[in-house]
Design an enzyme around this catalytic site. Structure first.
Site, PDB file in Angstrom:
ATOM      1  N   THR A 177     -31.901 -33.242  14.019  1.00 46.49           N
ATOM      2  CA  THR A 177     -31.584 -32.393  15.758  1.00 46.49           C
ATOM      3  C   THR A 177     -30.940 -33.455  15.590  1.00 46.49           C
ATOM      4  O   THR A 177     -30.036 -33.962  14.920  1.00 46.49           O
ATOM      5  CB  THR A 177     -33.148 -33.011  16.076  1.00 46.49           C
ATOM      6  OG1 THR A 177     -34.050 -32.124  15.611  1.00 46.49           O
ATOM      7  CG2 THR A 177     -33.095 -31.946  17.515  1.00 46.49           C
ATOM      8  N   GLY A 187     -34.901 -36.017  13.515  1.00 49.83           N
ATOM      9  CA  GLY A 187     -35.133 -36.995  12.051  1.00 49.83           C
ATOM     10  C   GLY A 187     -36.404 -36.036  11.842  1.00 49.83           C
ATOM     11  O   GLY A 187     -37.046 -36.978  11.111  1.00 49.83           O
ATOM     12  N   ASP A 232     -40.252 -23.959  11.719  1.00 43.69           N
ATOM     13  CA  ASP A 232     -41.348 -25.203  12.224  1.00 43.69           C
ATOM     14  C   ASP A 232     -42.566 -24.875  12.595  1.00 43.69           C
ATOM     15  O   ASP A 232     -43.981 -25.415  12.393  1.00 43.69           O
ATOM     16  CB  ASP A 232     -40.787 -26.176  14.047  1.00 43.69           C
ATOM     17  CG  ASP A 232     -40.031 -27.235  13.498  1.00 43.69           C
ATOM     18  OD1 ASP A 232     -40.026 -27.331  12.309  1.00 43.69           O
ATOM     19  OD2 ASP A 232     -39.475 -27.273  14.884  1.00 43.69           O
TER      20      ASP A 232
END
Length: 582
Positions: free
Chosen positions: A386, A478, A428
């Site tokens: 990200t 991360g 996600d």
């Protein structure tokens, strides 16, 4: 000292560009300025934000300019084809969050990524690669809403987009950009449009080359005239058409229906400081608040920054917070999350009732503190790359912003005619019951796919106040390590009273409950410290859950009140990161 050595994962499309830092305590000075500061993963993006501050814009205006510029100069994570979270603290005391996270398309279904054989799909058509992997992007709408409601009113939206347009028309390629594109060439090369835009038809960009992104410049020019073009205009037509041709899920109706959500930040106290951070659908704020609450009864400073006793304590609180995260968290618009109970100080203290300073608690013995949300664990993958940036202006307005395409270069496919990459944020969500993901991370039923739903995230933009005034703005990329990176930066400043640059550079650890392992950065632990931790029962592994030697990119701004200076700390773990002030 920095050695520009890049470490690449073996997973397709997941190459992570990092800088080998050694020794980690070889502190470089923070950038200092009186009137404004921007820290981001790329100097040109930071300068774009500062340009808007110089024109009279506030931190919100500058944040939008920085984010749009990152979409041009940092395509592996900077984006207009993804989404994220903007945490805003205004000088008049107001605090808010613009949630511009991607949403699942209307055609999305719970098991859309499970094949006929019952296994999770891989490759094109999966939740990771290609057109079906994308959620409806929120970045443009989020930035536009933030500027409209909380901007200074002194600069026009078109002025805020202008630096990104200029960079798209011509930028000089950095070593970091060239190396990142080369490392991901196989992944990007699967898609003709991405090969054309980012690999220049198969010829690698080299350091020092001039890179012109004409289609992206045209897209940004349309957005500069009207940000809704992305959702109802020519850009929307290009996105919907590309999706239809290639079997993607996003339609023109999905784009037209997208709206950011405005949410109330989580606010807590830690050793006399106010901590502002992300509410759900980010898991980061709840987990950060829990971890700070669990360590507050302990004299962290007396334990010593690099001691085995401190690392043991931190690993144990991380483990407990991540266990609750796995069980309870998801999109609050779709799932009832017990936020008040999870943040109750008495509950948080009780999470450490079985803590032993002498022995690690096996992960299997760490139970969710409020009982089972669901009897089954649901797998979810998590973005590891990200990008984060921070802005503080002279008036005391601050923005901490984290946004993402999910994996490096998102789904890999760029929108033909528009020049930008799409996210693979559908990854996600939960994919299938009972299958550990590539990081071994488990997630609860609360994060199952549903139309219009926002996936759970670890993004943790955070602002720390002391006596009502800004002390620190921080955050990191991360994936699951984000929360623990932010936790350690905050405690480095508050508990160990480190200068902000040292707080960012200091070595980091990570424990995320599953896998039952304590990760540590290269050179971060001494041999005797590792021996003590092993004796306490910790399974140590150098690196991160995604097989890189270093963790995060903690772009941070601190405030030196005595001297009246803003201090920008760009993380040396990222090759092109830069703090710029004026």
């Amino acid at each position: 000292m920095k050695l520009h050595t890049r470490f690449i994962t073996t997973l397709p499309g997941l190459a992570l560009s990092l800088v080998l830092v050694g020794p980690l305590h070889a502190q470089r000075p923070a950038v200092e300025a009186k009137n404004g500061m921007v820290t981001s993963a790329h100097e040109l993006a930071s300068r774009a934000g500062v340009d808007i501050l110089k024109q009279g814009g506030n931190a919100v205006d500058a944040a939008a300019a920085t984010g749009l510029a990152l979409a041009v100069v940092f395509p592996e994570a900077g984006n207009i084809g993804g989404g994220g979270f903007m945490l805003i603290h205004l000088a008049d005391g107001r605090d808010t969050v613009i949630d511009y996270r991607e949403t699942a398309p209307a055609a999305a279904t719970r098991d859309m990524y499970v094949g006929p054989d019952g296994h999770v799909l891989e490759g094109p058509g999966s939740s990771v690669v290609g057109w079906r992997a994308s959620g409806v992007p929120g970045t443009v709408a989020g930035f536009a809403q933030a500027v409209e409601k909380y901007g200074s009113g002194k600069v026009k939206w078109s002025d805020i987009v202008a630096p990104a347009i200029r960079l798209a028309e011509s930028q000089t390629v950095t070593q970091g950009l060239a190396d990142g594109l080369r490392a991901n060439a196989e992944f990007l090369g699967r898609f003709p449009s991405s090969k054309k835009y980012f690999l220049v038809g198969g010829k690698f960009l080299q350091t020092g080359d001039t890179w012109v992104q004409a289609d992206l410049a045209a897209t940004l020019t349309r957005i500069a005239r009207d940000p809704r073009d992305f959702y109802t205009g020519e850009t929307a037509r290009l996105i919907a058409g590309d999706m239809k041709r290639h079997g993607g899920s996003i339609t023109a109706a999905d784009l037209a229906a997208y709206r950011p959500a405005e949410r109330k930040p989580i606010r807590s106290r830690y050793r006399g400081h106010d901590i502002l951070t992300m509410p759900p659908p980010s898991s980061g704020g709840i987990a950060l608040t829990q971890m700070l609450g669990m360590i507050e009864p302990h004299d962290v400073r007396a334990l010593g920054h690099n001691s085995a006793a401190k690392y043991h304590l931190f690993a144990e609180v991380m483990k407990r917070a991540f266990r609750d995260r796995a069980e309870y968290l998801g999109d609050p618009d779709y799932v009832k999350i017990p936020v008040e109970k999870l943040l109750d100080p008495a509950y948080i203290r009780n999470r450490m009732a079985d803590y032993s300073p002498d022995r690690a608690t096996p992960a299997a013995q760490v139970k969710p503190g409020l009982g089972d949300f669901d009897t089954e664990n649901i797998t979810r993958r998590e973005s590891k790359h990200t990008t984060h940036f921070c802005v503080i202006d002279a008036a005391g307005n601050a923005v901490s912003n984290t946004y993402t395409l999910n994996y490096d270069y998102g789904s890999g496919n760029a929108i033909e005619g528009a020049g930008f990459l799409m996210n693979n944020e559908m990854d996600d969500f939960t994919a299938k019951v009972g299958v550990p993901n590539i990081y071994g991370l488990l997630q609860g039923e609360a994060n199952a796919i549903a139309p219009g739903k926002r996936p759970l995230s670890s993004m943790t933009p955070t602002i720390v106040l002391k006596d009502g005034k800004i002390l620190l703005a921080t955050g990191s990329p991360g994936g699951p390590t984000i929360i623990n990176t932010v936790f350690q930066i905050v405690t480095n400043v508050i508990d160990h009273q480190m200068p902000v640059m040292q707080a960012v550079e200091a070595p980091r650890i990570n424990n995320q409950w599953m896998p039952d392992r304590l990760f540590h950065e290269r050179y971060g632990l001494s041999p005797d410290t590792m021996a003590i931790l092993k004796a306490k029962g910790h399974d140590l592994k150098e690196g991160t859950p995604y097989d890189t030697p270093y963790q995060g990119d903690g772009e941070t701004i601190g405030v030196d009140r005595e001297r009246g200076l803003l201090q920008g700390a760009s993380d040396p773990r990222s090759p092109d990161s830069k703090a710029v002030g004026y």
